[in-house]
Scaffold this motif. Structure first.
Motif, PDB file in Angstrom:
ATOM      1  N   GLY A 220     -50.077  28.203  87.735  1.00 35.18           N
ATOM      2  CA  GLY A 220     -48.976  29.139  87.509  1.00 35.18           C
ATOM      3  C   GLY A 220     -49.043  30.383  88.366  1.00 35.18           C
TER       4      GLY A 220
ATOM      5  N   ALA B  98     -47.992  26.258  85.054  1.00 37.79           N
ATOM      6  CA  ALA B  98     -49.421  26.453  84.797  1.00 37.79           C
ATOM      7  C   ALA B  98     -50.071  25.153  84.322  1.00 37.79           C
ATOM      8  CB  ALA B  98     -49.625  27.557  83.773  1.00 37.79           C
TER       9      ALA B  98
ATOM     10  N   GLU C 173     -42.342  29.373  86.270  1.00 34.16           N
ATOM     11  CA  GLU C 173     -43.743  29.668  86.597  1.00 34.16           C
ATOM     12  C   GLU C 173     -44.705  29.425  85.433  1.00 34.16           C
ATOM     13  OE1 GLU C 173     -43.651  33.109  90.000  1.00 34.16           O
ATOM     14  OE2 GLU C 173     -45.176  33.233  88.442  1.00 34.16           O
ATOM     15  N   PRO C 174     -44.387  29.959  84.240  1.00 33.26           N
ATOM     16  CA  PRO C 174     -45.324  29.725  83.124  1.00 33.26           C
ATOM     17  C   PRO C 174     -45.504  28.243  82.814  1.00 33.26           C
ATOM     18  CG  PRO C 174     -43.750  31.462  82.560  1.00 33.26           C
ATOM     19  CD  PRO C 174     -43.271  30.841  83.837  1.00 33.26           C
TER      20      PRO C 174
END
Lengths: 324, 190
Positions: free
Chosen positions: A241, A203, A199-200
């Motif tokens: 993200g 972004a 997820e990060p």
């Protein structure tokens, strides 16, 4: 005495105005496409069996000697599918939904979900429409598409379909102790890597659809074999993200659906969580015939967070749970 | 012993982690839509003062640490222990070992009041007030004409602390010092 200010909303009045504009924009979007707005009960006899979603119980008629436990909906999915089976055609709903215990910068236990179903669409048709709605409102570039497996290989350095459990668990040691990891299931480890690695990294990609989820994470999506691997026709959209929506080319087979509910409840038993009653009304509707369709649920509070560029959901809610 | 589950975690809560008392600094809830929820927790180990980050499955719990903060007056040292006394009128005394006072030694003045953190009833750490007033016992002589412009010089205070002070400060003056930065704040008029 900071409590004295707790009557105040946490969202600015400007954010509340944007929320109203967003709602008007959503309704205009579906009106132009002849998608019917519907409402279904918030309080139901059944809720979902998902292992990782906790429903809030409610007891209407509690003056009677044995009030029956009802539930606040975690999503309007099941009653909307009953409407589809009854011939309602393309439908959408703006629903207030509840998920117990979910509170953080991106979560509130009570939130607004936009859910819609399109007859004759498959997952890729619906992704096109999701992109039109989201990118039209946010005025952002069209999403790219990234396979779940590819995302893990690139950002977490493991193959979610092929790497063995032991190595996947070892990859999680950056976040958890060995004692904690020994009891973790494969999907839980993948969820951890999704949250803290993938997820990060997403972004930087702006809007991105993640597709091709493992069969074990199919939820209510159809599964088919692609290149010798069984994958779910499920997609999620991440923007900067932030996870925004979850869509399926819907499973319409009642027997397969019942089997998945039972597997869910077995997993709940193993995890020491209460089993949830299976929604027989949904299964009956599926027997009667839910048409081929694709459906998606989109978090409206998060969509507004993206529109306003804020990082805490409290900034777009009049009263988050601690002030409710 | 009481314990706290992840959904009770909030900053300031004191818990036991790997056998050490820790204070929670920050708690972040993360959850992939249909997946397992986690809490990413920042803690400070009160034994080592080191910061930790640990992740928990939501619903896991940690034992509460028997840690409380008490205002106490510093009395004296016998060379092995530093003795503190409760300010609540009970006159109860607590001996703190060198490890507990090592960070505060250079600010420790008899009869001043400090925050003593007790773990299982014994002093774990001692925290000085944000500002202390101490006398200058040694510094170079002041120079005329240097009152306003920037220059500084080291001055040794009665507790042994050395701070940079303006050039006009002389031996015998009492100074207000910020213990968090170790910086001179002002002169104190007697």
């Amino acid at each position: 005495m900071t409590d004295r200010n707790n009557w105040r909303p946490t969202a600015s009045l400007a954010a509340l105005e944007s929320r109203a504009q967003q709602l008007a924009w959503v309704r205009g979007f579906f009106a132009r496409r002849n998608v019917l707005e519907v409402e279904t009960p918030v309080l139901g006899r059944c809720s979902v069996t998902d292992l990782n979603i906790d429903s809030v119980p409610a007891y209407p008629g509690s003056a009677s000697p044995s009030p029956r436990c009802h539930w606040l909906q975690t999503s309007p999915e099941y009653p909307m599918k009953r409407l589809l089976a009854a011939g309602a055609g393309d439908i959408y709903q703006v629903a207030r939904v509840f998920r117990d215990g979910e509170r953080g910068a991106r979560h509130n236990p009570e939130f607004s979900l936009l859910e819609w179903y399109r007859r004759g669409f498959d997952d890729s048709d619906l992704m096109t429409e999701v992109a039109e709605l989201v990118c039209g409102w946010l005025q952002c570039p069209d999403p790219v598409t990234l396979d779940y497996r590819e995302a893990f290989l690139r950002f977490a350095g493991v193959d979610p379909l092929a790497t063995d459990d032991h190595k996947i668990r070892a990859r999680c040691e950056a976040w958890m102790g060995q004692d904690q990891l020994s009891g973790m299931l494969r999907d839980e480890c993948l969820d951890l890597l999704m949250s803290f690695c993938v997820e990060p990294s997403l972004a930087e990609l702006g809007p991105v659809f993640i597709t091709g989820y493992p069969e074990s994470q199919a939820a209510l999506a159809r599964v088919s074999e692609v290149d010798g691997v069984r994958k779910a026709h499920r997609f999620e959209l991440y923007v900067n993200g932030l996870e925004l929506c979850n869509g399926y080319w819907e499973l319409t087979d009642p027997d397969e659906q019942r089997a998945r509910f039972e597997l869910d409840n077995q997993a709940r038993r193993r995890a020491g969580r209460p089993e949830m009653p299976v929604d027989e009304a949904l299964l009956a509707a599926m027997h009667a015939g839910v048409p081929d369709c694709a459906g998606v649920a989109l978090g409206l509070d998060r969509l507004l967070m993206l529109k306003l560029g804020v990082t805490d959901i409290a900034e777009v809610l009049a009263f988050p749970s601690d002030r409710a | 012993m009481a314990s706290y589950s992840t959904n009770e975690f909030r900053s300031g809560l004191k818990v036991l982690l790997d056998g050490d008392p820790c204070i929670i600094l920050d708690n972040e809830f993360v959850k992939p839509g249909k997946g397992q929820a986690f809490n990413r927790v920042k803690l400070r180990n009160l034994n080592t003062n080191r910061q930790w980050e640990r992740t928990f499955k939501s619903g896991e719990s940690l034992e509460a640490a028997d840690v409380i903060d008490q205002e106490m007056e510093y009395l004296y040292t016998d060379g092995e222990f530093w003795h503190f006394m409760k300010t609540d009128g009970s006159f109860e005394q607590y001996p703190a070992d060198e490890k507990a006072v090592s960070d505060v030694l250079k600010w420790l003045k008899e009869q001043d009041v400090y925050t003593v953190t007790l773990y299982n009833g014994a002093p774990l750490t001692v925290t000085p007030p944000n500002f202390v007033e101490l006398e200058v016992v040694d510094t170079d002589p002041g120079m005329k004409g240097d009152t306003a412009q920037g220059g500084t010089k080291p001055a040794t205070l009665s507790t042994g602390a050395v701070v940079n002070v303006p050039l006009f400060i002389t031996i015998g003056e009492v100074l207000k010092v910020d213990t968090r930065s170790g910086e001179y704040v002002s002169r104190v008029k007697n």
